[in-house]
Design a protein around this motif. Structure first.
Motif, PDB file in Angstrom:
ATOM      1  N   TYR A  40      28.399  40.655  45.116  1.00 33.03           N
ATOM      2  CA  TYR A  40      29.689  40.393  45.625  1.00 33.03           C
ATOM      3  C   TYR A  40      30.420  39.063  45.161  1.00 33.03           C
ATOM      4  O   TYR A  40      31.421  39.260  44.767  1.00 33.03           O
ATOM      5  CB  TYR A  40      29.921  40.574  47.143  1.00 33.03           C
ATOM      6  CG  TYR A  40      29.431  41.544  47.995  1.00 33.03           C
ATOM      7  CD1 TYR A  40      29.415  42.896  47.304  1.00 33.03           C
ATOM      8  CD2 TYR A  40      29.072  41.647  49.304  1.00 33.03           C
ATOM      9  CE1 TYR A  40      29.096  44.147  47.921  1.00 33.03           C
ATOM     10  CE2 TYR A  40      28.893  42.798  49.938  1.00 33.03           C
ATOM     11  CZ  TYR A  40      28.637  43.950  49.323  1.00 33.03           C
ATOM     12  OH  TYR A  40      28.617  45.093  50.103  1.00 33.03           O
ATOM     13  N   GLN A  43      31.095  39.698  41.421  1.00 33.18           N
ATOM     14  CA  GLN A  43      32.181  40.143  41.321  1.00 33.18           C
ATOM     15  C   GLN A  43      33.250  39.168  41.505  1.00 33.18           C
ATOM     16  O   GLN A  43      34.583  39.173  40.739  1.00 33.18           O
ATOM     17  CB  GLN A  43      32.460  41.566  41.792  1.00 33.18           C
ATOM     18  CG  GLN A  43      31.311  42.487  41.561  1.00 33.18           C
ATOM     19  CD  GLN A  43      31.259  43.774  42.760  1.00 33.18           C
ATOM     20  OE1 GLN A  43      31.758  43.476  43.812  1.00 33.18           O
ATOM     21  NE2 GLN A  43      30.404  44.530  42.362  1.00 33.18           N
ATOM     22  N   HIS A  44      33.158  38.398  42.526  1.00 33.66           N
ATOM     23  CA  HIS A  44      34.110  37.449  42.959  1.00 33.66           C
ATOM     24  C   HIS A  44      34.736  36.482  41.740  1.00 33.66           C
ATOM     25  O   HIS A  44      35.656  36.304  41.388  1.00 33.66           O
ATOM     26  CB  HIS A  44      33.998  36.768  44.275  1.00 33.66           C
ATOM     27  CG  HIS A  44      34.602  35.712  44.582  1.00 33.66           C
ATOM     28  ND1 HIS A  44      36.081  35.994  45.070  1.00 33.66           N
ATOM     29  CD2 HIS A  44      34.679  34.426  44.715  1.00 33.66           C
ATOM     30  CE1 HIS A  44      36.774  34.916  45.554  1.00 33.66           C
ATOM     31  NE2 HIS A  44      35.900  34.023  45.050  1.00 33.66           N
ATOM     32  N   THR A  49      37.987  38.494  43.613  1.00 36.43           N
ATOM     33  CA  THR A  49      37.969  39.517  44.593  1.00 36.43           C
ATOM     34  C   THR A  49      37.819  38.785  45.930  1.00 36.43           C
ATOM     35  O   THR A  49      37.188  37.667  45.926  1.00 36.43           O
ATOM     36  CB  THR A  49      36.920  40.770  44.609  1.00 36.43           C
ATOM     37  OG1 THR A  49      35.661  40.214  44.464  1.00 36.43           O
ATOM     38  CG2 THR A  49      37.346  41.537  43.528  1.00 36.43           C
TER      39      THR A  49
END
Length: 78
Positions: A40, A43-44, A49
């Motif tokens: 995560y 991806q951030h 995100t």
């Protein structure tokens, strides 16, 4: 994968070995949760995100795993 990420992952995996096995599969569940959280974060960094809810959900899922296993074992699993 950048060298810094590899180092972080190796440290996490090494530290996970010292976790008490509170129930069958507990260490694997924690390592999988941490791996997901690291993904995560990656991806951030790439897409900006919002990961706060994803991390909260992942932590809650790991907590439910332990609670469910403890309940199935009669509550006497440490």
């Amino acid at each position: 994968m950048p060298m810094n990420d590899r180092k972080i992952i190796s440290i996490i995996l090494e530290e996970a070995k010292s976790l008490p096995e509170r129930c069958e599969g507990y260490r694997d569940e924690v390592v999988a949760a941490v791996g997901d959280i690291l993904e995560y974060e990656r991806q951030h960094r790439v897409a900006g995100t919002n990961i706060q809810q994803k991390i909260t959900d992942k932590c809650n899922a790991a907590g439910r795993f332990l609670a469910d296993r403890r309940g199935a074992a009669g509550g006497d699993v440490d």
